[in-house]
Design an enzyme around this catalytic site. Structure first.
Site, PDB file in Angstrom:
ATOM      1  N   CYS A  70     -73.919  35.577   0.335  1.00  0.00           N
ATOM      2  CA  CYS A  70     -73.431  35.474  -1.049  1.00  0.00           C
ATOM      3  C   CYS A  70     -71.999  35.948  -1.310  1.00  0.00           C
ATOM      4  O   CYS A  70     -71.146  35.182  -1.744  1.00  0.00           O
ATOM      5  CB  CYS A  70     -74.345  36.262  -1.975  1.00  0.00           C
ATOM      6  SG  CYS A  70     -76.102  35.925  -1.794  1.00  0.00           S
ATOM      7  N   HIS A 129     -71.081  39.864  -7.984  1.00  0.00           N
ATOM      8  CA  HIS A 129     -71.204  40.236  -6.570  1.00  0.00           C
ATOM      9  C   HIS A 129     -69.863  40.386  -5.855  1.00  0.00           C
ATOM     10  O   HIS A 129     -69.755  40.158  -4.645  1.00  0.00           O
ATOM     11  CB  HIS A 129     -72.082  39.212  -5.820  1.00  0.00           C
ATOM     12  CG  HIS A 129     -72.908  39.841  -4.747  1.00  0.00           C
ATOM     13  ND1 HIS A 129     -73.519  39.121  -3.736  1.00  0.00           N
ATOM     14  CD2 HIS A 129     -73.224  41.132  -4.508  1.00  0.00           C
ATOM     15  CE1 HIS A 129     -74.173  39.932  -2.943  1.00  0.00           C
ATOM     16  NE2 HIS A 129     -74.021  41.158  -3.385  1.00  0.00           N
TER      17      HIS A 129
HETATM   18 CA    CA Z   1     -76.588  33.415  -1.867  1.00  0.00          CA
END
Ligand code: CA
Length: 429
Positions: A70, A129
């Site tokens: 990610c 993130h």
């Molecule tokens: Ca991901």
């Protein structure tokens, strides 16, 4: 007084749509298998809204991200640069256990920072993130508004009190995917008088596996309960994409808006039942199953409709493509390429001579149809034109081709930084 003048300028800009800069919407799905979308051959789960991007725009058949997990992919997408150049090679730990150094380095210029400089309203809805500390917050990295969560995963059914609007916690009650769609639509409603950039990052279909019962019931024919939940989660995201597209239609902005959809990495099949076939491997691996993702772009009247584009492209390309669409000068030191002239036919040939990946002890390179994979002390070579599943290792049979890819990879690797967190050879979560 100064701000009043700026508002007046924006209103004038909106009054002449032919001169107006296009809106840009980048939508990201999370841990989504390529083969689960109708546009890529999926039959089990209807995804009509995502598929409509392919019907009305371009479907990339060799679309990649720069990492099989990610956070690094998002760092590459935001900067247009291979994230390993600035040490953003690994995921961090969870919010309370992340390494001290974690966050998209502040010396890197983000896409919303550039678009803001070009007069855009910039909004983000969803999973960030890219840093938990205040200095890494989306509002400090180029976004005017933010609604979402800072971590890598989040409950959908009970979003609760760590969903942020700006920097303030809100007690969100709606199913999180629906809440993100609601906020994205509201952003479009509010921002449409001036060119806008919307970065909409669903956490669907990342763990935890949670979906409203009413959505799960629609997939009673799917025997595996986890797969049934996955289908419900995916269709919720598809509905959310539909809501955004409907807003563009209602406001008559379809011909003034570039809409792109990608996933951030391949599906983690055992975890969420996503399907990457016919590709080999899953999230976390540099085989195509980890990095080859759904990649769709629509801009009515500007990009061809119903076109398949086969040359390899990478999510790093979205940054310079968006800047070009916005009329900005080509940014320096990017690895991404402006794809617009390739899609309109103005330029021919592939946008990239080669694409590269490094994720700890794993590495890969793609040049044309050839792919080099380095992992666990092994060197593998595949010809994707006849072996899309990376099954038949040709490293021994094609030593010259192997050398060519190894040399290109070694040159690229020599330009990279050491990871700022995590470590080479150490696989991070
Ligand atoms: Ca991901």
């Amino acid at each position: 007084m100064k701000s009043l003048l700026i508002v007046a300028g924006a209103a004038l800009l909106a009054a002449s749509p032919q001169d107006r800069k296009p809106n840009i919407i980048v939508i990201v799905g999370d841990d989504l298998g390529c083969a689960d979308l109708g546009a890529y051959g999926g039959k089990e789960i209807p995804t009509p809204n995502l598929d409509s991007l392919a019907t009305n725009g371009v479907r990339f058949t060799n679309g990649y991200v720069s990492c099989p997990v990610c956070s690094p992919t998002r760092a590459g997408l935001m900067t247009g640069r291979y994230q390993q150049r600035f040490g953003h090679e690994f995921n961090p730990g969870p919010v309370n256990a992340a390494e001290e150094t974690f966050g998209l380095p502040l010396k890197e210029t983000t896409l919303p920072e550039r678009l803001k400089g070009l007069g855009y309203a910039t909004g983000m809805v969803g999973k960030w993130h890219l840093g938990y500390k205040p200095e890494f917050h989306p509002l400090k990295r180029g976004f005017d508004s933010y609604f979402g969560f800072l971590g890598g995963a989040h409950s959908y059914q009970k979003p609760g009190k760590d969903i942020l609007r700006g920097t303030e916690p809100v007690d969100e009650k709606e199913y999180l995917t629906d809440a993100f769609a609601r906020e994205a639509a509201a952003f479009i409603d509010g921002a449409r008088e001036k060119p806008f950039f919307l970065y909409l990052t669903f956490n669907a279909v990342h763990l935890p596996m949670e979906a409203p019962e009413a959505r799960r019931e629609k997939f009673a024919s799917i025997a595996n309960p986890k797969r049934r939940t996955y289908a419900a989660m995916l269709t919720a995201m598809d509905d959310g994409v539909g809501r955004v597209l409907a807003r563009l239609r209602e406001h008559k902005l379809e011909e003034q808006t570039l809409v792109v959809f990608i996933a951030d990495n391949g599906g983690p099949t055992p975890a969420n039942t996503s399907r990457n076939d016919p590709f080999r491997g899953t999230k976390g691996q540099v085989y195509d199953g980890g990095t080859h993702v759904p990649f769709l772009a629509q801009w009515k009247g500007k990009l061809p409709a119903g076109k398949s584009y086969d040359a390899p492209v990478i999510a790093l390309d979205l940054h310079p493509t968006a800047v070009a669409a916005a009329g900005g000068p080509p940014p320096e030191k990017l690895d991404g390429v402006n794809l617009l002239p390739y899609l309109t036919g103005e330029k021919s040939g592939p946008p990239h001579e080669a694409l590269f990946w490094r994720f700890g002890a794993q590495a890969a390179a793609r040049m044309g149809d050839w792919k080099l994979v380095l992992q666990q002390g092994k060197t593998e070579l595949y010809n994707l034109s006849e072996d899309i599943g990376e099954k038949s290792d040709l490293a021994a049979a094609k030593p010259e081709k192997l050398k060519e890819l190894q040399a290109a990879y070694a040159k690229w690797d020599s330009e990279l930084a050491e990871p700022l967190w995590g470590g080479r050879g150490r696989k991070k979560k």
